[in-house]
Write an enzyme that holds these catalytic residues in place. Structure first.
Site, PDB file in Angstrom:
ATOM      1  N   ASP A 363       0.826  -1.213   0.000  1.00 45.45           N
ATOM      2  CA  ASP A 363       0.000   0.000   0.000  1.00 45.45           C
ATOM      3  C   ASP A 363       0.866   1.271   0.000  1.00 45.45           C
ATOM      4  OD1 ASP A 363      -2.081   1.740   0.318  1.00 45.45           O
ATOM      5  OD2 ASP A 363      -2.808   0.886   2.203  1.00 45.45           O
ATOM      6  N   LYS A 472      -0.943  -8.405  -5.182  1.00 45.43           N
ATOM      7  CA  LYS A 472      -1.607  -8.661  -3.900  1.00 45.43           C
ATOM      8  C   LYS A 472      -2.913  -7.866  -3.927  1.00 45.43           C
ATOM      9  CE  LYS A 472      -1.031  -7.946   1.097  1.00 45.43           C
ATOM     10  NZ  LYS A 472      -0.099  -7.452   2.125  1.00 45.43           N
ATOM     11  N   TRP A 473      -4.029  -8.575  -3.909  1.00 41.97           N
ATOM     12  CA  TRP A 473      -5.364  -7.967  -4.018  1.00 41.97           C
ATOM     13  C   TRP A 473      -5.964  -7.918  -2.627  1.00 41.97           C
ATOM     14  CZ3 TRP A 473      -9.008  -8.714  -8.691  1.00 41.97           C
ATOM     15  CH2 TRP A 473     -10.296  -8.256  -8.401  1.00 41.97           C
ATOM     16  N   ASP A 474      -6.024  -6.722  -2.070  1.00 41.75           N
ATOM     17  CA  ASP A 474      -6.470  -6.541  -0.691  1.00 41.75           C
ATOM     18  C   ASP A 474      -7.938  -6.109  -0.660  1.00 41.75           C
ATOM     19  OD1 ASP A 474      -6.298  -6.316   2.065  1.00 41.75           O
ATOM     20  OD2 ASP A 474      -4.647  -4.883   2.048  1.00 41.75           O
ATOM     21  N   ASP A 544      -2.971 -10.792   9.366  1.00 40.10           N
ATOM     22  CA  ASP A 544      -2.073  -9.667   9.651  1.00 40.10           C
ATOM     23  C   ASP A 544      -1.242  -9.929  10.896  1.00 40.10           C
ATOM     24  OD1 ASP A 544      -2.547  -8.093   7.487  1.00 40.10           O
ATOM     25  OD2 ASP A 544      -3.970  -6.753   8.477  1.00 40.10           O
TER      26      ASP A 544
HETATM   27  C1  DGJ Z   1      -4.155  -5.047   5.116  1.00 39.99           C
HETATM   28  C2  DGJ Z   1      -3.264  -6.180   4.709  1.00 39.99           C
HETATM   29  O1  DGJ Z   1      -3.621  -7.336   5.388  1.00 39.99           O
HETATM   30  C3  DGJ Z   1      -1.821  -5.803   4.980  1.00 39.99           C
HETATM   31  O2  DGJ Z   1      -0.986  -6.883   4.669  1.00 39.99           O
HETATM   32  C4  DGJ Z   1      -1.465  -4.584   4.173  1.00 39.99           C
HETATM   33  O3  DGJ Z   1      -1.499  -4.890   2.800  1.00 39.99           O
HETATM   34  C5  DGJ Z   1      -2.412  -3.449   4.497  1.00 39.99           C
HETATM   35  N1  DGJ Z   1      -3.785  -3.850   4.378  1.00 39.99           N
HETATM   36  C6  DGJ Z   1      -2.169  -2.266   3.609  1.00 39.99           C
HETATM   37  O4  DGJ Z   1      -3.066  -1.262   3.775  1.00 39.99           O
END
Ligand code: DGJ
Length: 733
Positions: A363, A472-474, A544
């Site tokens: 991010d 990485k698709w968040d 996380d």
């Molecule tokens: C939540 C994700 O789980 C983290 O690994 C990271 O990418 C943050 N968002 C970034 O805002």
């Protein structure tokens, strides 16, 4: 033939070497469930196993009968007082239906589900599909129930489809599966949690009443995973029967066990019926997601292994399905939003030196994204941070000899963003009411094709020009005020489902346009870690919480359903950013190896000795990742039961294995040694175990591997203590 049809009593027997599933057309034309369990021989009249034979007078059906009959896809309102599988609202206001057998087809292979994720076959000989068509003459509607049995797996998949009609009908409930079991001698296991402590194993007895897991968050959630196990009370990791049910879906869901007062158990699983209303004339035919059913007779490990093999090889797709996953470094916990190109390149150079293969920029790289309050939706590089844009940075990373990966959160927009200012009508929100923010962001209305298209244009502009090998698709907030602005009132009940269909559609378009990109899904950690996502992204950020102790529980629980190749796991800095714990670097790696491995820290802040250890770890993972990715995983000791966790991966050819043993808190005055009973080895082979010697497989499994415990002197010297772990490599001689 794995599906046998007996015309005499209209019975279907799906069977392979491991299991049998029997259903029959009941005298009233509806479908009855006869048997699900270990394989039984086929014969005529298996339908005589039905517990409550039905006498049926079409002019005067008995209101009490259906409540005792085990059914395949139970109907609401005609005498079965338990939870129904479906409901159809009709123009008259009635919800009563009567779908009866019309025809069936048995075909080799397994058809894909349009627009939805599903397990598949590569060759039609792998599976056989039975599709039964039922019809309700009063409303002229068709219901197709599909069952696929895999030839060499203890697996049956199911789905249902409601098809077009001449009557305007609204489907208000449409489960993917109902499974009526003949007794209640079960325990229900589920995976429950919250942010940073996802997928803990929760077990409860089945007793009369309803037990349910669900998500009404618009995504499958960290709270309840769309996965359930019904196991016999005596079932362990290594013995006994277990039925595993996994919903291949990422949106709102419900998994429900309705145990009646007649010692029967009904399981219903599918899209959550709350806030669901699908107009067949407006929204088209309704295809439910798939449910995967596994029947295991040799304990929970065997059940999990069936899911692992299926999900890794016949759900995941793309070149990375079978290719070793790259060892990555992600900058999130290293820098958060505080980076520029020089800082990133500094970390990347060290990453290259220690052997890392993929550098992932998380991010903060786009628009005015200096914190989490703005710019989501503006997917163009911030040129103050990255003067050469993503293309320039990707070129430089690639020149270092690393692959380059990039973070997106496609489904979201900040109010403070150019995208929102240009298209306020693109967010989910209810007319005349405020829209809630979550992490300062709104949810884009992915039920609108033009929104999905706009995101595709933005993302493909980057993926098409920059050297991006990984995405990485968040997804960082749940859905609220779910209403599609400008949409017809009668289509609002389908927005939750159409939202997730939009997510799947964007994934599918990107995968097709960029087939070599590795996708990793993520949702505030593991809040959308489900079988649906694995169809598009073969790996998912598990949590996380990167603490090595917490991760033992998260990864152990996750492994109940999902393969190690799906579990994103990284070594992070200490004190750990989530729990403040200081664990040895060795233990952090020893946990993270059992997943898709990487680092999430600033390597430039490590000492020379630590960097040397990281180099050894990366080399170790390169030497063992194929064993870990393709081997058979066994849980040996549960972190939910005590202070020690152990698990093992055995290569398919049983020639090599890797055992991990973790001890959380050191104990005084321990026994001199303990014995760890291994699994899955070849009893006749002799294995060399590093640091231990050579032992026969039979000995390692039955007498156990002798593990000397730490002594008090080691603790005093500081060479032992809390959070210790050891790996044992086994090699057949
Ligand atoms: C939540 C994700 O789980 C983290 O690994 C990271 O990418 C943050 N968002 C970034 O805002």
């Amino acid at each position: 033939m794995t599906v046998v049809y007996h015309k005499t009593d209209s019975t279907f027997h799906l069977t392979n070497a491991q299991l049998s599933y029997v259903l029959a057309v009941l005298p009233n034309g509806q479908l009855g469930q006869v048997y699900f369990g270990p394989r039984i021989p086929d014969r005529e009249h298996l339908s005589d196993l039905i517990d409550a034979p039905l006498t049926f007078d079409p002019k005067e059906p008995d209101a009490n009968q259906m409540d005792q009959v085990r059914q395949e896809y139970p109907t609401f309102g005609t005498g079965d007082m338990r939870t129904p599988a479906f409901e159809v609202a009709q123009p008259s206001g009635s919800h009563v239906t009567n779908f009866t057998y019309q025809s069936h087809a048995i075909t080799p292979g397994k058809p894909r589900l349009a627009g939805l994720p599903a397990t598949y076959v590569e060759d039609d000989s792998e599976a056989t599909t039975l599709a039964i068509t039922l019809h309700d003459a009063v409303i002229d509607a068709t219901l197709v129930l599909s069952y696929t049995i895999y030839e060499h797996r203890p697996v049956i998949t199911r789905n249902a489809r409601f098809e077009a009609t001449t009557t305007p009908l609204t489907v208000t409930r449409a489960a993917s599966l109902a499974l009526d079991l003949p007794d209640q001698d079960y325990e229900l296991m589920t995976l429950t949690g919250a942010w940073a402590r996802e997928r803990a194993i929760t077990t409860r007895p089945v007793v009369p009443g309803i037990a349910a897991i669900q998500s009404l968050r618009g995504h499958s959630s960290a709270q309840f995973n769309p996965f359930m196990v019904l196991r016999r009370p005596h079932t362990t990791e290594f013995a006994g029967d277990a039925i595993g049910l996994a919903l291949v879906y990422s949106g709102n869901f419900q998994g429900l066990v309705d145990a009646d007062t007649m010692n029967k158990t009904r399981v219903v699983m599918g899209i959550h019926p709350d806030h669901f209303a699908w107009r067949l004339d407006v929204d088209g035919a309704l295809q439910t997601p798939e449910v995967v059913m596994v029947y295991a007779t040799h304990g929970l490990n065997a059940m999990s292994q069936a899911f692992h093999d299926l999900f890794a090889h016949r759900l995941a797709r793309g070149p990375y399905r079978d290719a070793p996953r790259p060892i990555l470094l992600n900058n999130w916990e290293a820098t958060y939003f505080d980076f520029d190109e020089a800082k990133l390149l500094g970390i990347a150079r060290t990453a290259k030196k220690v052997g890392v293969e993929l550098f992932v920029l998380d991010d903060g790289w786009f628009g005015e994204r200096h914190d989490d309050q703005r710019a989501l939706g503006d997917w163009q590089a911030n040129l103050a941070k990255l003067p050469g844009g993503i293309t320039g940075l990707a070129d430089k990373i690639t020149e270092l000899g690393l692959k380059f990966g990039l973070w997106f959160e496609p489904e979201m927009v900040n109010p403070d963003s150019n995208l929102f200012r240009a298209h306020p009508e693109w967010v989910l929100r209810t007319p005349d009411r405020v829209a809630s923010v979550g992490r300062h962001q709104y949810v884009l209305d992915f039920s609108k094709p033009e929104v999905v298209d706009a995101l595709y244009q933005q993302m493909s502009a980057i993926l098409g020009t920059a050297k991006v090998s990984y995405v990485k698709w968040d997804m960082n907030r749940s859905l609220t005020e779910v209403f599609s602005q400008g949409g017809a009132p009668e289509s609002q009940g389908s927005v939750y489902h159409r939202f997730i269909l939009g997510v799947y559609a964007l994934y599918e378009r990107l995968i097709r346009a960029f087939p070599d990109v590795l996708f990793e899904s993520c949702a505030s950690g593991g809040a959308r870690f489900d079988a649906g996502m694995l169809y598009y992204a073969p790996q998912a950020w598990a949590s996380d919480d990167t603490d090595a102790v917490a991760r033992q529980k998260i990864q152990y629980g996750t492994s109940l359903a999902y393969p190690l190749s799906a579990i994103g796991s990284h070594v992070s800095a200490v004190p750990n950013h989530q729990v403040g714990r200081i664990t040895p670097l060795t233990t952090r790696a020893n946990v993270a190896y059992f997943g898709t491995f990487g680092y999430e820290l600033d390597l430039n802040k490590l000492s020379a000795a630590e960097l040397a250890e990281v180099s050894r770890q990366v080399a170790f993972m390169k030497a063992h990742r194929e064993l870990i990715q393709y081997g058979t995983f066994y849980r040996l000791l549960s972190p939910f039961d005590g202070d020690e966790t152990a698990w093992l991966v055995v290569a398919k050819d049983q020639k090599t294995a890797l055992l991990a043993d973790y001890r959380t808190l050191n104990q005084p005055n321990q026994p001199v040694a303990t014995y760890l009973h291994l699994q899955g080895l070849d009893p006749a082979l002799n294995y060399r175990v590093n640091g231990v010697g050579s032992h026969a497989g039979a000995e390692l499994m039955n007498a156990g591997l002798r593990i000397a415990t730490e002594n008090d002197q080691q603790a005093f010297d500081g060479t032992s203590g809390d959070f210790q772990s050891r790996l044992y490599e086994l090699t057949a001689e």
